[in-house]
Design a protein around this motif. Structure first.
Motif, PDB file in Angstrom:
ATOM      1  N   GLU A   1       0.802  -1.327  -0.106  1.00 15.39           N
ATOM      2  CA  GLU A   1       0.064   0.097   0.058  1.00 15.39           C
ATOM      3  C   GLU A   1       0.716   1.234  -0.041  1.00 15.39           C
ATOM      4  N   GLU A   2       2.076   1.060   0.680  1.00 17.77           N
ATOM      5  CA  GLU A   2       2.949   2.320   0.829  1.00 17.77           C
ATOM      6  C   GLU A   2       3.472   2.591  -0.638  1.00 17.77           C
ATOM      7  N   LYS A   3       3.807   1.365  -1.193  1.00 17.60           N
ATOM      8  CA  LYS A   3       4.704   1.903  -2.447  1.00 17.60           C
ATOM      9  C   LYS A   3       3.885   2.466  -3.481  1.00 17.60           C
ATOM     10  N   ILE A   4       2.492   1.892  -3.527  1.00 16.88           N
ATOM     11  CA  ILE A   4       1.474   2.402  -4.555  1.00 16.88           C
ATOM     12  C   ILE A   4       0.979   4.011  -3.988  1.00 16.88           C
ATOM     13  N   GLY A   5       1.336   4.468  -3.000  1.00 18.31           N
ATOM     14  CA  GLY A   5       0.824   5.822  -2.342  1.00 18.31           C
ATOM     15  C   GLY A   5      -0.461   5.791  -1.813  1.00 18.31           C
ATOM     16  N   GLY A   6      -0.975   4.580  -1.300  1.00 21.25           N
ATOM     17  CA  GLY A   6      -2.443   4.457  -0.955  1.00 21.25           C
ATOM     18  C   GLY A   6      -2.596   4.659   0.683  1.00 21.25           C
ATOM     19  N   THR A   7      -1.557   4.709   1.365  1.00 20.21           N
ATOM     20  CA  THR A   7      -1.667   4.621   2.778  1.00 20.21           C
ATOM     21  C   THR A   7      -2.502   5.908   3.239  1.00 20.21           C
ATOM     22  N   LYS A   8      -2.424   7.021   2.599  1.00 18.02           N
ATOM     23  CA  LYS A   8      -3.368   8.245   3.022  1.00 18.02           C
ATOM     24  C   LYS A   8      -4.563   8.055   2.464  1.00 18.02           C
ATOM     25  N   ALA A   9      -4.874   7.522   1.618  1.00 19.77           N
ATOM     26  CA  ALA A   9      -6.491   7.477   0.849  1.00 19.77           C
ATOM     27  C   ALA A   9      -7.143   6.399   1.548  1.00 19.77           C
ATOM     28  N   VAL A  10      -6.795   5.235   1.865  1.00 19.87           N
ATOM     29  CA  VAL A  10      -7.530   4.107   2.414  1.00 19.87           C
ATOM     30  C   VAL A  10      -8.104   4.496   3.733  1.00 19.87           C
ATOM     31  N   PRO A  11      -9.488   4.148   4.114  1.00 16.26           N
ATOM     32  CA  PRO A  11      -9.957   4.532   5.541  1.00 16.26           C
ATOM     33  C   PRO A  11      -9.062   3.684   6.414  1.00 16.26           C
ATOM     34  N   PHE A  12      -8.422   2.578   6.011  1.00 15.36           N
ATOM     35  CA  PHE A  12      -7.659   1.844   7.163  1.00 15.36           C
ATOM     36  C   PHE A  12      -6.800   1.072   6.356  1.00 15.36           C
ATOM     37  N   LEU A  13      -5.648   0.695   7.009  1.00 13.88           N
ATOM     38  CA  LEU A  13      -4.554  -0.197   6.567  1.00 13.88           C
ATOM     39  C   LEU A  13      -5.131  -1.700   6.916  1.00 13.88           C
ATOM     40  N   LEU A  14      -5.314  -2.394   5.722  1.00 15.35           N
ATOM     41  CA  LEU A  14      -6.031  -3.759   5.692  1.00 15.35           C
ATOM     42  C   LEU A  14      -5.364  -4.685   6.625  1.00 15.35           C
ATOM     43  N   GLU A  15      -3.956  -4.769   6.414  1.00 12.77           N
ATOM     44  CA  GLU A  15      -2.977  -5.435   7.139  1.00 12.77           C
ATOM     45  C   GLU A  15      -3.257  -5.254   8.758  1.00 12.77           C
ATOM     46  N   ASP A  16      -3.249  -4.139   9.068  1.00 14.14           N
ATOM     47  CA  ASP A  16      -3.354  -3.536  10.302  1.00 14.14           C
ATOM     48  C   ASP A  16      -4.705  -4.145  10.920  1.00 14.14           C
ATOM     49  N   ARG A  17      -5.873  -3.789  10.182  1.00  9.61           N
ATOM     50  CA  ARG A  17      -7.105  -4.057  10.449  1.00  9.61           C
ATOM     51  C   ARG A  17      -7.488  -5.421  10.724  1.00  9.61           C
ATOM     52  N   LEU A  18      -6.922  -6.356  10.098  1.00 11.36           N
ATOM     53  CA  LEU A  18      -7.077  -7.819  10.312  1.00 11.36           C
ATOM     54  C   LEU A  18      -6.188  -8.365  11.578  1.00 11.36           C
ATOM     55  N   LYS A  19      -5.197  -7.652  12.054  1.00  6.84           N
ATOM     56  CA  LYS A  19      -4.504  -7.963  13.084  1.00  6.84           C
ATOM     57  C   LYS A  19      -5.346  -7.653  14.194  1.00  6.84           C
ATOM     58  N   GLU A  20      -5.780  -6.298  14.122  1.00  9.96           N
ATOM     59  CA  GLU A  20      -6.501  -5.683  15.381  1.00  9.96           C
ATOM     60  C   GLU A  20      -7.540  -6.842  15.570  1.00  9.96           C
ATOM     61  N   ARG A  21      -8.299  -7.289  14.560  1.00 10.77           N
ATOM     62  CA  ARG A  21      -9.370  -8.081  14.857  1.00 10.77           C
ATOM     63  C   ARG A  21      -8.947  -9.494  15.244  1.00 10.77           C
ATOM     64  N   GLY A  22      -7.595  -9.831  15.525  1.00 15.41           N
ATOM     65  CA  GLY A  22      -7.076 -11.174  15.961  1.00 15.41           C
ATOM     66  C   GLY A  22      -6.600 -12.209  15.136  1.00 15.41           C
ATOM     67  N   ALA A  23      -6.784 -11.821  13.653  1.00 13.72           N
ATOM     68  CA  ALA A  23      -5.946 -12.539  12.690  1.00 13.72           C
ATOM     69  C   ALA A  23      -4.449 -12.899  12.806  1.00 13.72           C
ATOM     70  N   HIS A  24      -4.097 -14.275  12.214  1.00 10.81           N
ATOM     71  CA  HIS A  24      -2.474 -14.250  12.416  1.00 10.81           C
ATOM     72  C   HIS A  24      -2.031 -14.011  11.032  1.00 10.81           C
ATOM     73  N   TYR A  25      -1.986 -12.673  10.857  1.00 10.88           N
ATOM     74  CA  TYR A  25      -1.325 -12.227   9.522  1.00 10.88           C
ATOM     75  C   TYR A  25      -0.057 -12.706   8.988  1.00 10.88           C
ATOM     76  N   HIS A  26       0.051 -13.179   7.578  1.00 10.08           N
ATOM     77  CA  HIS A  26       1.155 -13.518   7.013  1.00 10.08           C
ATOM     78  C   HIS A  26       1.313 -12.933   5.836  1.00 10.08           C
ATOM     79  N   LYS A  27       2.545 -12.614   5.280  1.00 15.89           N
ATOM     80  CA  LYS A  27       2.692 -12.119   3.831  1.00 15.89           C
ATOM     81  C   LYS A  27       4.012 -12.492   3.214  1.00 15.89           C
ATOM     82  N   GLY A  28       3.996 -12.521   1.772  1.00 19.04           N
ATOM     83  CA  GLY A  28       5.183 -12.880   1.054  1.00 19.04           C
ATOM     84  C   GLY A  28       5.997 -11.793   0.833  1.00 19.04           C
ATOM     85  N   GLU A  29       6.747 -11.618  -0.304  1.00 21.28           N
ATOM     86  CA  GLU A  29       7.406 -10.658  -0.791  1.00 21.28           C
ATOM     87  C   GLU A  29       6.454  -9.510  -1.501  1.00 21.28           C
TER      88      GLU A  29
END
Length: 229
Positions: free
Chosen positions: A164-192
């Motif tokens: 999201e940061e690399k496409i310049g979307g962090t200021k536009a989105v209502p929330f960062l999806l990775e963060d929101r999933l973690k806040e909701r108790g998900a075990h978040y994983h990501k690749g490159e």
């Protein structure tokens, strides 16, 4: 539709704006799984919160973004008729479907969490597969099962903060999806960033970005070598 043909519900966004930015559904994330499923004997039905024409993110229809599959979808009268005349998600009967798939695009960040909450909850309560790619897991963030977030304790992925940061979307989105999933108790994983990455956890399948289409997993029942931490 023949009664013996299993149907999958594609629930896409109705939002065409994110602030001042034009947005919608990301075309490839609709087109690729649509044909994967049809080829494997599933019948896709396309729905959206508002019904009717689903907006496509204009960036996803630019020549540089158009795969052969996306070009074919745009010329496919049947597919485009479904896209332009989508069923309202509130009028869908989940009993008619074996699984739910939510394509991404920034539009789903706008209407997915609230407007798709009842639909996602019903599919989860029925023990059916729920799947999403890229920003699509936003539709899972407010849904609950037995009083708990449906993502709580689940291994999931989605479009990442770094992407999201690399496409310049962090200021536009209502929330960062990775963060929101973690806040909701998900075990978040990501690749490159920008690499194929899929996570499966019981009846939930999530893909990180358009480089991978998680419905492939639903269609054949195996992870095809994609990561599943």
């Amino acid at each position: 539709m023949a009664d013996d043909v299993p149907a999958v519900l594609f629930a896409a966004t109705s939002a065409n704006k994110l602030g001042s930015m034009d947005t919608g559904c990301w075309l490839e994330e609709m087109a690729a799984p649509y044909y994967i499923l049809k080829k494997r004997g599933f019948e896709p039905t396309i729905a959206s919160p508002a019904g009717g024409k689903i907006p496509l993110d204009p960036r996803s229809t630019q020549e540089g973004q158009l795969s052969a599959t996306s070009k074919n979808f745009l010329k496919d009268n049947e597919a485009m008729d479904k896209l332009n005349n989508s069923v309202r998600t509130s009028e869908v009967d989940p009993d008619d479907f074996v699984a739910l798939f939510v394509p991404g695009g920034h539009g789903i960040m706008v209407d997915g969490p609230k407007d798709m909450k009842p639909l996602v909850e019903t599919f989860a309560k029925q023990g059916k597969l729920v799947s999403a790619v890229c920003h699509g897991p936003a539709a899972f963030t407010e849904a609950e099962l037995d009083g708990q977030p449906i993502v709580k304790g689940k291994k999931v992925t989605s479009f990442s903060n770094s992407e999201e940061e690399k496409i310049g979307g962090t200021k536009a989105v209502p929330f960062l999806l990775e963060d929101r999933l973690k806040e909701r108790g998900a075990h978040y994983h990501k690749g490159e960033d920008w690499s194929p990455f899929v996570v499966t956890d019981s009846k939930m399948i999530t893909g990180q970005n358009p480089q991978v289409i998680p419905l492939t997993l639903l269609a054949i029942g195996t992870p095809m070598g994609a990561a599943s931490p």
